[in-house]
Design an enzyme around this catalytic site. Structure first.
Site, PDB file in Angstrom:
ATOM      1  CE  LYS A 126      -0.004   3.087   4.884  1.00  0.00           C
ATOM      2  NZ  LYS A 126       0.167   3.158   6.327  1.00  0.00           N
ATOM      3  N   GLY A 132       2.928   2.130  10.881  1.00  0.00           N
ATOM      4  CA  GLY A 132       3.879   3.230  10.682  1.00  0.00           C
ATOM      5  C   GLY A 132       4.635   3.611  11.943  1.00  0.00           C
ATOM      6  CG  HIS A 187      -5.655   1.823   5.655  1.00  0.00           C
ATOM      7  ND1 HIS A 187      -5.172   2.738   6.570  1.00  0.00           N
ATOM      8  CD2 HIS A 187      -4.661   0.946   5.434  1.00  0.00           C
ATOM      9  CE1 HIS A 187      -3.923   2.421   6.869  1.00  0.00           C
ATOM     10  NE2 HIS A 187      -3.580   1.332   6.189  1.00  0.00           N
ATOM     11  CG  ASN A 200      -1.700   1.198   1.458  1.00  0.00           C
ATOM     12  OD1 ASN A 200      -1.787   2.044   0.575  1.00  0.00           O
ATOM     13  ND2 ASN A 200      -2.304   1.318   2.640  1.00  0.00           N
ATOM     14  CD  GLU A 229      -2.604   5.310   7.143  1.00  0.00           C
ATOM     15  OE1 GLU A 229      -2.683   5.333   5.898  1.00  0.00           O
ATOM     16  OE2 GLU A 229      -1.641   4.819   7.757  1.00  0.00           O
ATOM     17  CD  GLU A 287      -3.322  -2.663   7.642  1.00  0.00           C
ATOM     18  OE1 GLU A 287      -2.212  -2.849   7.138  1.00  0.00           O
ATOM     19  OE2 GLU A 287      -4.012  -1.672   7.406  1.00  0.00           O
ATOM     20  CB  SER A 298       5.718  -1.932  11.817  1.00  0.00           C
ATOM     21  OG  SER A 298       5.346  -0.589  12.100  1.00  0.00           O
TER      22      SER A 298
HETATM   23  P1  PGA Z   1       3.148   0.241   7.670  1.00  0.00           P
HETATM   24  O1  PGA Z   1       1.648   0.411   7.106  1.00  0.00           O
HETATM   25  O2  PGA Z   1       3.696  -1.028   7.050  1.00  0.00           O
HETATM   26  O3  PGA Z   1       3.883   1.458   7.185  1.00  0.00           O
HETATM   27  O4  PGA Z   1       3.043   0.148   9.141  1.00  0.00           O
HETATM   28  C1  PGA Z   1       0.791  -0.683   6.988  1.00  0.00           C
HETATM   29  C2  PGA Z   1      -0.557  -0.257   6.477  1.00  0.00           C
HETATM   30  O5  PGA Z   1      -1.054   0.790   6.904  1.00  0.00           O
HETATM   31  O6  PGA Z   1      -1.171  -0.940   5.633  1.00  0.00           O
END
Ligand code: PGA
Length: 261
Positions: free
Chosen positions: A15, A177, A99, A13, A101, A171, A217
């Site tokens: 983003k 992140g 997601h 992803n 976010e 997640e 992560s």
């Molecule tokens: P990250 O993001 O690997 O940067 O933690 C994962 C995600 O939000 O899908």
């Protein structure tokens, strides 16, 4: 498209990263690194603006295309939105829905997530349906409650046949992140819980073949231990998917974990 959890599913992803020219550079390197890989389902999820360019570059490669979001209406006066049929036409097979976010910054709810899942399915897209708890919820022992309500409310009205086209992604928000990862044992516990909810509501047919990804992560050095767990079928990767070599390493580690499970 038939989904299977017999091989690892690794999705990157991107983003809000990569202009079109940067996306072309990344996908070209990734394509080179993945050319001969057949033992994993690999998905690149660029921003909308780069979908078309990426689609034309991955035609003869094992990499599939996904989008990061959609709106549930097919067309009309919805400024700034993109529909499922627009995504299939540009070459997407997958779309990320719900997601954290989007839930956190753009007000998405289980109800809007449900509409988006329905729209994806009726247009032949497989949703990558995301769920997960905050740190506060985890610390107060509410992980299961949160995940269960996200799944059940997200899947309202979805027929059993259609549910087989959904990919589930656990997640934990506190791991996205942040560099913090759920331990393989912690993640497996929730994945197993998700599989059981699917079994109770949709039967063993779905639960045994459901693809349940872990995200938060994921890096080359933790992929093997996470994907060695019985109910972890792949990874939704953010930061580490922005460099071809780290993403390719994650794919290889996922394949290695699958071979040994
Ligand atoms: P990250 O993001 O690997 O940067 O933690 C994962 C995600 O939000 O899908």
């Amino acid at each position: 498209m038939t989904l299977t959890n017999k091989k690892p599913f690794i999705a990157g992803n991107w983003k809000l990263n990569k202009t079109v020219s940067e996306a072309i550079e990344l996908i070209s390197s990734l394509k080179e690194a993945c050319q001969s890989i057949t033992e994993a389902e690999i998905v690149a999820i660029p921003p909308f603006t780069a979908l078309h360019s990426v689609a034309s570059l991955i035609e003869d490669s094992p990499i599939a295309l996904g989008a990061q979001n959609l709106f549930w209406e097919d067309n009309g006066a919805f400024t700034g939105e993109v529909s499922a049929s627009m995504l299939t036409e540009v070459g997407c097979s997958y779309v990320v829905i719900g997601h954290s976010e989007r839930r956190q910054y753009f007000g998405e709810t289980n109800e809007s997530v449900n509409k988006k899942i329905q729209s994806a399915l009726s247009n032949g897209l497989s949703p990558i349906f995301c769920m997960g708890e905050t740190l506060e919820e985890k610390e107060s022992g509410k992980t299961r409650e949160k995940v269960e309500s996200q799944i059940l409310e997200g899947l309202v009205g979805i027929e059993s046949e259609d549910s087989k086209k959904i990919i589930f992604a656990y997640e934990p928000i506190w791991a996205i992140g942040t560099g913090l990862t759920a331990s393989p044992h912690e993640a497996e516990d929730v994945h197993n819980f998700i599989r059981n909810i699917l079994a109770e509501n949709y039967g063993n047919d779905l639960s045994s073949c459901a693809i349940i990804l872990y995200g938060g992560s994921v890096k080359p050095d933790n992929t093997f231990s996470l994907l060695s767990e019985k109910d972890i079928n792949g990874a939704l990767v953010g930061g580490a998917s922005l460099k071809a070599d780290s993403f390719a390493e994650i794919i290889k580690e996922g394949i290695r974990a699958y071979k040994e499970k």
